[in-house]
Write a protein that holds these residues in place. Structure first.
Motif, mmCIF file in Angstrom:
data_model
loop_
_atom_site.group_PDB
_atom_site.id
_atom_site.type_symbol
_atom_site.label_atom_id
_atom_site.label_comp_id
_atom_site.label_asym_id
_atom_site.label_seq_id
_atom_site.Cartn_x
_atom_site.Cartn_y
_atom_site.Cartn_z
ATOM 1 N N ALA A 32 0.860 -1.186 0.000
ATOM 2 C CA ALA A 32 0.000 0.000 0.000
ATOM 3 C C ALA A 32 0.894 1.233 0.000
ATOM 4 O O ALA A 32 1.880 1.298 0.736
ATOM 5 C CB ALA A 32 -0.899 0.002 1.224
ATOM 6 N N LYS A 39 1.646 -5.088 3.455
ATOM 7 C CA LYS A 39 0.605 -5.714 4.277
ATOM 8 C C LYS A 39 0.506 -7.200 3.934
ATOM 9 O O LYS A 39 0.752 -7.605 2.801
ATOM 10 C CB LYS A 39 -0.763 -5.077 3.984
ATOM 11 C CG LYS A 39 -0.874 -3.614 4.294
ATOM 12 C CD LYS A 39 -2.279 -3.166 3.927
ATOM 13 C CE LYS A 39 -2.539 -1.735 4.241
ATOM 14 N NZ LYS A 39 -3.915 -1.360 3.925
ATOM 15 N N THR A 59 -6.908 -7.844 4.297
ATOM 16 C CA THR A 59 -5.529 -7.413 4.542
ATOM 17 C C THR A 59 -5.435 -6.775 5.919
ATOM 18 O O THR A 59 -6.437 -6.385 6.517
ATOM 19 C CB THR A 59 -5.067 -6.392 3.494
ATOM 20 O OG1 THR A 59 -5.936 -5.268 3.524
ATOM 21 C CG2 THR A 59 -5.037 -7.000 2.110
ATOM 22 N N ASP A 90 -8.178 2.229 5.158
ATOM 23 C CA ASP A 90 -8.465 1.186 4.191
ATOM 24 C C ASP A 90 -8.734 1.803 2.818
ATOM 25 O O ASP A 90 -9.688 2.556 2.646
ATOM 26 C CB ASP A 90 -9.662 0.367 4.674
ATOM 27 C CG ASP A 90 -9.854 -0.882 3.852
ATOM 28 O OD1 ASP A 90 -8.861 -1.365 3.282
ATOM 29 O OD2 ASP A 90 -10.993 -1.373 3.788
ATOM 30 N N ARG A 95 -5.335 6.889 -0.184
ATOM 31 C CA ARG A 95 -4.164 7.238 -0.969
ATOM 32 C C ARG A 95 -3.324 8.326 -0.305
ATOM 33 O O ARG A 95 -2.328 8.755 -0.841
ATOM 34 C CB ARG A 95 -4.576 7.688 -2.375
ATOM 35 C CG ARG A 95 -5.265 6.623 -3.171
ATOM 36 C CD ARG A 95 -4.268 5.530 -3.534
ATOM 37 N NE ARG A 95 -4.891 4.472 -4.283
ATOM 38 C CZ ARG A 95 -5.026 3.237 -3.843
ATOM 39 N NH1 ARG A 95 -4.601 2.910 -2.648
ATOM 40 N NH2 ARG A 95 -5.583 2.313 -4.578
#
Length: 134
Positions: free
Chosen positions: A3, A21, A37, A45, A48
């Motif tokens: 991520a 993750k 995840t 969650d 960005r």
């Protein structure tokens, strides 16, 4: 799974958080979600940008009165993301109950009947418009 999220810059250097993750799988037959995840606190969650950057953007737009497009360009994020950060902060502030109004003031700049027609540029006198009483 990796991520990536934009974070608060240090000086003029932009910072990106890159978090690896783990993906977990549930093989229980009654489980509605087969995989998920790990949750990481600084990055929500599917987010960005980090929560720190979201707060900074909201403060720059709301408290420092900078334009949304300027703040978005400074932090290398989209206009929509900057606006959403500001709107989220504004909803928190505006969601609080307002203090009761003690005195209600009215704007009394005009007296009498409203004038109909258009004003002449040079003299400022009123020229009646056709079809209106006056």
């Amino acid at each position: 799974m990796t991520a990536r999220a934009e974070h608060v810059p240090v000086g003029l250097s932009p910072i990106a958080l890159v978090v690896h993750k783990r993906r977990w799988y549930c093989d229980t037959p009654w489980c509605a979600q087969n995989s998920f995840t790990e949750q990481v606190a600084p990055i929500g969650d599917g987010a960005r940008m980090s929560e720190s950057l979201r707060d900074l953007v909201a403060v720059e737009i709301g408290d420092q009165l900078r334009p949304v497009a300027e703040v978005a360009a400074t932090h290398r994020i989209g206009w929509q993301a900057a606006h959403a950060a500001f709107a989220g902060r504004a909803d928190e502030v505006l969601g609080r109950p307002l203090e009761p109004v003690a005195v209600l003031g009215l704007d009394e700049t005009r007296r009498g009947r409203p004038a109909t027609g258009s004003r002449r540029m040079a003299t400022g006198s009123l020229r009646p418009t056709l079809g209106t009483p006056g």
